[in-house]
Design an enzyme around this catalytic site. Structure first.
Site, PDB file in Angstrom:
ATOM      1  N   ASP A  20       0.832  -1.199   0.000  1.00 30.20           N
ATOM      2  CA  ASP A  20       0.000   0.000   0.000  1.00 30.20           C
ATOM      3  C   ASP A  20       0.874   1.260   0.000  1.00 30.20           C
ATOM      4  OD1 ASP A  20      -2.697   1.289   0.600  1.00 30.20           O
ATOM      5  OD2 ASP A  20      -1.512   2.002   2.305  1.00 30.20           O
TER       6      ASP A  20
ATOM      7  N   GLU B  96       1.748  -0.396  -5.129  1.00 34.13           N
ATOM      8  CA  GLU B  96       0.734   0.571  -5.516  1.00 34.13           C
ATOM      9  C   GLU B  96       1.401   1.923  -5.741  1.00 34.13           C
ATOM     10  OE1 GLU B  96      -3.122   2.941  -4.105  1.00 34.13           O
ATOM     11  OE2 GLU B  96      -1.173   2.928  -3.132  1.00 34.13           O
TER      12      GLU B  96
HETATM   13  C1  LM2 Z   1      -3.882   3.660  -0.209  1.00 28.22           C
HETATM   14  N1  LM2 Z   1      -3.052   3.407  -1.102  1.00 28.22           N
HETATM   15  O1  LM2 Z   1      -1.943   4.115  -1.267  1.00 28.22           O
HETATM   16  C2  LM2 Z   1      -5.143   2.924  -0.086  1.00 28.22           C
HETATM   17  O2  LM2 Z   1      -5.408   2.159  -1.252  1.00 28.22           O
HETATM   18  C3  LM2 Z   1      -6.226   3.919   0.212  1.00 28.22           C
HETATM   19  O3  LM2 Z   1      -7.478   3.294   0.233  1.00 28.22           O
HETATM   20  C4  LM2 Z   1      -5.890   4.577   1.539  1.00 28.22           C
HETATM   21  O4  LM2 Z   1      -6.802   5.633   1.841  1.00 28.22           O
HETATM   22  C5  LM2 Z   1      -4.532   5.222   1.516  1.00 28.22           C
HETATM   23  N2  LM2 Z   1      -3.608   4.670   0.615  1.00 28.22           N
HETATM   24  C6  LM2 Z   1      -3.908   5.129   2.894  1.00 28.22           C
HETATM   25  O5  LM2 Z   1      -3.544   3.806   3.177  1.00 28.22           O
HETATM   26  C7  LM2 Z   1      -7.926   5.255   2.630  1.00 28.22           C
HETATM   27  C8  LM2 Z   1      -9.092   6.206   2.394  1.00 28.22           C
HETATM   28  C9  LM2 Z   1      -8.913   7.512   3.133  1.00 28.22           C
HETATM   29  C10 LM2 Z   1      -8.636   7.272   4.594  1.00 28.22           C
HETATM   30  C11 LM2 Z   1      -7.358   6.432   4.666  1.00 28.22           C
HETATM   31  C12 LM2 Z   1      -6.962   6.113   6.091  1.00 28.22           C
HETATM   32  O6  LM2 Z   1      -9.225   6.451   0.994  1.00 28.22           O
HETATM   33  O7  LM2 Z   1     -10.136   8.268   3.006  1.00 28.22           O
HETATM   34  O8  LM2 Z   1      -8.481   8.500   5.270  1.00 28.22           O
HETATM   35  O9  LM2 Z   1      -7.574   5.181   3.999  1.00 28.22           O
HETATM   36  O10 LM2 Z   1      -7.952   5.367   6.735  1.00 28.22           O
HETATM   37  C13 LM2 Z   1      -9.371   8.729   6.369  1.00 28.22           C
HETATM   38  C14 LM2 Z   1     -10.165  10.017   6.185  1.00 28.22           C
HETATM   39  C15 LM2 Z   1      -9.215  11.204   6.136  1.00 28.22           C
HETATM   40  C16 LM2 Z   1      -8.388  11.261   7.427  1.00 28.22           C
HETATM   41  C17 LM2 Z   1      -7.665   9.924   7.599  1.00 28.22           C
HETATM   42  C18 LM2 Z   1      -6.880   9.856   8.889  1.00 28.22           C
HETATM   43  O11 LM2 Z   1     -10.903   9.898   4.972  1.00 28.22           O
HETATM   44  O12 LM2 Z   1      -9.971  12.399   6.026  1.00 28.22           O
HETATM   45  O13 LM2 Z   1      -7.414  12.306   7.328  1.00 28.22           O
HETATM   46  O14 LM2 Z   1      -8.606   8.834   7.594  1.00 28.22           O
HETATM   47  O15 LM2 Z   1      -7.728   9.927   9.996  1.00 28.22           O
HETATM   48  C19 LM2 Z   1      -7.604  13.427   8.183  1.00 28.22           C
END
Ligand code: LM2
Ligand code: CA
Length: 481
Positions: free
Chosen positions: A215, A241
């Site tokens: 990731d 990725e």
């Molecule tokens: C990836 N690949 O590089 C994953 O495929 C992707 O799904 C991940 O994002 C990202 N990198 C980090 O591993 C997802 C999602 C985000 C989410 C993060 C962390 O798309 O929306 O972020 O996982 O769980 C969320 C909130 C964001 C916040 C963060 C931290 O949407 O607003 O940031 O958690 O609390 C303040």
């Protein structure tokens, strides 16, 4: 030039009915490929371990899938959204998807079914929780403090842009040393951190895991990944990725020395051809489009991120999605990864879960899409297996949305994405004469075909009508006796 196709509702419905039926899952020895030739990956996004194990036995093995990619298995922060999995708290194999024992049993069951296991490994960062908390398995943590693993000295604090967050993707340093959406960014240049990360991956290898999807690879220098890889106890399949971005300094090609790399342009371009351009342009799809070397690219119509971010085809596109997957599985560029989704109506929504956010067992009739079971997609996996190593030959296109090609001596696909049926036409396949199962409309099992049979004559031709937005596919693995 640009062309938006309008389909009549009636036609679209008829299509959906024929292309979206689930495949028959009766064990079919013919679908099983020779060892080593099964390349196709299926991403069972957010499935729990018990359901993955069951799927390996009942569907993935029989249909010829080579690998299952599972969601991150380590302890994560608590709550409901799917993306909690991407916020590690510890490396205990204990998550909403199941226990270590269930994970171990899943790996064993999949291996027995002839399916290898790829783990989505989150190694660039830990949680994004400013105030810390208690993880899924009970570990107390702070944003920059993970007892037993990391303390404040193990993270980057880039201090740019008024905080530690990545803003500018045109700045290599920032992308790799600042925080991706506030996620505590590990000092992957430190030997201590590398050893911890390798310890986690080696633990997974000791459970029998076959490979890793790394990731957020773009957020780590390729050399850091190489150093972690050098600490692994045995060889493992690696796919990184690295999201290609126009004009960005960090290029996917920097990572090919470590293993395979995702080719993100593939799914966007494929969607554009289906939605507004021409399938005829796919004639040279692959490296000549500027993509990674095919032998090191993993390709997909969509993944869990792109299906939420747009610009790709997804399960919501129904028949068109099935056709795009048929093309991907028949075309030799890259290693195909099939997406399998849960149904969602907002971006953050977690998978079907109980009141404690434990992921429920998968039921393909409600809450989960199970695209990998759609007849077209599931049956084209065997096409991919049967045509390994065979070049594209006999390309045909009508200049627009009707294409056809063979995989020399092994298989043939024609897609008609015009709004009208193509009738009264013959196709030159170069295949051995015989009776073949049209695996787009029927399942081949124990020597018989549940759908239309295509007869290739002694000169390698067959005649067939192809409906609007439909296809015909035949291959030597589904030839009637
Ligand atoms: C990836 N690949 O590089 C994953 O495929 C992707 O799904 C991940 O994002 C990202 N990198 C980090 O591993 C997802 C999602 C985000 C989410 C993060 C962390 O798309 O929306 O972020 O996982 O769980 C969320 C909130 C964001 C916040 C963060 C931290 O949407 O607003 O940031 O958690 O609390 C303040
Ligand atoms: Ca980083």
């Amino acid at each position: 030039m640009q062309r938006r196709r309008r389909r009549s509702a009636v036609l679209a419905l008829g299509l959906a009915a024929s292309l979206l039926v689930p495949t028959s899952v009766a064990p079919s020895p013919a679908a099983a490929a020779t060892p080593g030739s099964k390349k196709v990956i299926v991403q069972l996004f957010e499935w729990n371990w018990t359901s993955v194990a069951n799927e390996c036995t009942t569907v993935l093995g029989p249909k010829g899938y080579g690998y299952v990619q599972v969601s991150p298995p380590q302890e994560h922060v608590t709550g409901n959204p799917w993306w909690l999995a991407y916020q590690p708290v510890s490396y205990r194999i204990e998550s909403r998807k199941g226990t270590r024992a269930q994970f171990q049993s899943m790996v064993n069951t999949c291996h027995t079914a002839g399916v290898k296991v790829i783990v989505d490994a989150v190694v660039n960062h830990m949680s994004g929780q400013d105030n810390g908390g208690t993880g899924w398995a009970g570990t107390t943590y702070g944003h920059y403090n993970y007892p037993g693993n990391y303390g404040s000295q193990d993270f980057h604090y880039c201090g740019r842009n008024g905080n530690n967050d990545i803003v500018n993707y045109n700045d290599r340093y920032e992308v790799q040393n600042c925080e991706l959406v506030n996620l505590a960014d590990l000092k992957t240049e430190s030997d201590y951190v590398r050893t911890k990360l390798a310890g986690y991956l080696n633990d997974l290898l000791s459970l029998g895991v076959d490979g890793f999807r790394l990731d957020a690879s773009k957020h780590m220098p390729a050399a850091d990944i190489a150093a972690i890889k050098s600490k692994l106890s045995r060889s493992a399949y690696i796919v990184q990725e690295v999201i290609w971005g126009a004009g960005e300094p960090i290029q996917p090609t920097e990572y090919t020395g470590n293993g395979d790399v995702h080719e993100f342009r593939y799914g966007k371009d494929l969607a554009r051809m289906f939605n507004s351009e021409r399938l005829a342009y796919l004639k040279n799809f692959g490296e000549s489009w500027g993509y990674l070397p095919g032998g090191q690219a993993v390709v997909f119509t969509d993944n869990h991120d792109t299906q939420r971010d747009g610009g790709v085809l997804t399960y919501r596109d129904r028949g068109e999605y099935a056709l795009a997957n048929a093309f991907m599985l028949a075309w030799p560029y890259g290693t195909p990864a099939v997406m399998s989704s849960f149904t969602y109506s907002n971006r953050d929504q977690g998978p079907p879960s109980d009141a404690g956010n434990r992921t429920l067992n998968t039921t393909c009739y409600s809450g989960w899409e199970c695209e990998h079971r759609w007849r077209v997609i599931a049956n084209m996996v065997a096409f991919n297996n049967a045509t390994q190593g065979a070049a594209v030959a006999n390309w045909y296109d009508n200049g627009w949305q009707h294409i056809a090609f063979s995989r020399a001596g092994k298989g043939y696909l024609t897609i008609n994405d015009e709004d009208f049926a193509i009738t009264g036409r013959s196709y030159y396949t170069g295949l051995p004469a015989g009776r073949y199962c049209d695996v787009i409309h029927g399942d081949f099992s124990n020597g018989s075909c549940s759908g239309p049979v295509i007869t290739v004559d002694g000169s390698g031709w067959f005649a067939a009508n192809v409906n609007a937005h439909d296809a015909v596919a035949i291959h030597v693995g589904a030839k009637l006796p």
